[in-house]
Scaffold this active site. Structure first.
Site, PDB file in Angstrom:
ATOM      1  CE1 TYR A 260      -3.607  -2.397   5.238  1.00 55.42           C
ATOM      2  CE2 TYR A 260      -2.947  -0.175   4.636  1.00 55.42           C
ATOM      3  CZ  TYR A 260      -3.381  -1.430   4.272  1.00 55.42           C
ATOM      4  OH  TYR A 260      -3.571  -1.734   2.950  1.00 55.42           O
TER       5      TYR A 260
ATOM      6  CB  SER B 243      -0.900   0.021   1.232  1.00 60.06           C
ATOM      7  OG  SER B 243      -1.562   1.264   1.346  1.00 60.06           O
TER       8      SER B 243
END
Length: 255
Positions: free
Chosen positions: A159, A146
């Protein structure tokens, strides 16, 4: 075991979103696919039927990739069914939606839960499938990372950190498994998905989406199909690329 001359792509977390789009793309290009889910079988079976309609043979496997025994069982099922795996796409991931400044919103268990899937799960899957992958010319592993790993923004700090760890692990695995297996990652920007809309809520989702489009050089957000196309290229076409993290952000970082 029924050995197949058709190539095989294994996609974790493939009952929706990026994983489903990737399974469909590989199936449409003449590959057999593994559709993996961890909870609800119905969406996974729906994706499997779409892939079968495209001409693919499909294995639907329930497995929790944070459990090493499940990863090894999945590899055993693929070995017994087709005797090969050519590309592994480590897409399964998890998070917790916590505002950046809310440091008390995350505890040690949250970090461990997120890392157990996003980092350890990808490692365990790669280890489980490496013996099959190394037998196939041009085999590849594609990790779905990501832009959060690079930008300090995303669903939560745990995350972001997990995806940064995944990027580092991509480089390490590329060294460890070369020259037989290439290992690369994709770092998408804002992805249009029901999962993200649910996590952010409708108002925050629409605001974030519009802000991204206003900022990105290409004035666009990322679709699951965009990521699937990148996973196809890294899995099949990028024969001399390994250890890389492909930024797929519509030019956000240029802005």
């Amino acid at each position: 075991m029924t050995e197949t001359t058709r190539k095989v792509c294994v996609v974790t977390g493939s009952s929706s979103g990026i994983g489903a789009a990737t399974a469909r793309l590989y199936a449409g290009n003449g590959w057999n696919v593994v559709v993996n889910f961890s909870r609800d079988p119905a969406p996974a079976e729906a994706v499997a039927e779409e892939c079968r309609a495209l001409g693919a043979e499909v294995l639907v496997i329930k497995a929790d990739i944070s459990d090493d025994a499940d990863c090894r069982r999945m590899a055993d099922e693929v070995q017994k069914t087709w005797g090969r795996a050519d590309v592994l796409v480590n897409n399964a991931g998890t998070t917790k939606f916590v505002a950046l400044k809310n440091l008390d919103g995350l505890d040690a268990q949250d970090f461990q839960d997120i890392y157990s899937v996003n980092v350890i799960g990808a490692y365990q899957m790669t280890r489980a499938f490496a013996p099959m992958l190394e037998k196939q010319e041009g085999a590849g592993v594609v990790n779905i990372s990501s832009i959060a790993s690079m930008m300090g923004r995303g669903s939560c700090i745990a995350y972001m950190a997990s995806k940064g760890a995944l990027n580092a692990m991509t480089a390490g695995l590329a060294r460890a498994l070369g020259p037989a297996i290439r290992v690369n990652a994709i770092a998408p920007g804002f992805i249009e998905s029901p999962w993200l809309r649910k996590g952010l809520g409708d108002d925050r989702y629409e605001a974030a989406r519009q802000d991204y489009m206003n900022t990105a050089t290409l004035s666009a957000v990322i679709s699951p199909e965009d990521v699937a196309e990148a996973a196809w290229w890294l899995g099949v076409g990028a024969r001399k690329t390994t250890g890389e993290v492909l930024l797929l952000d519509a030019g956000l970082r240029l802005a």
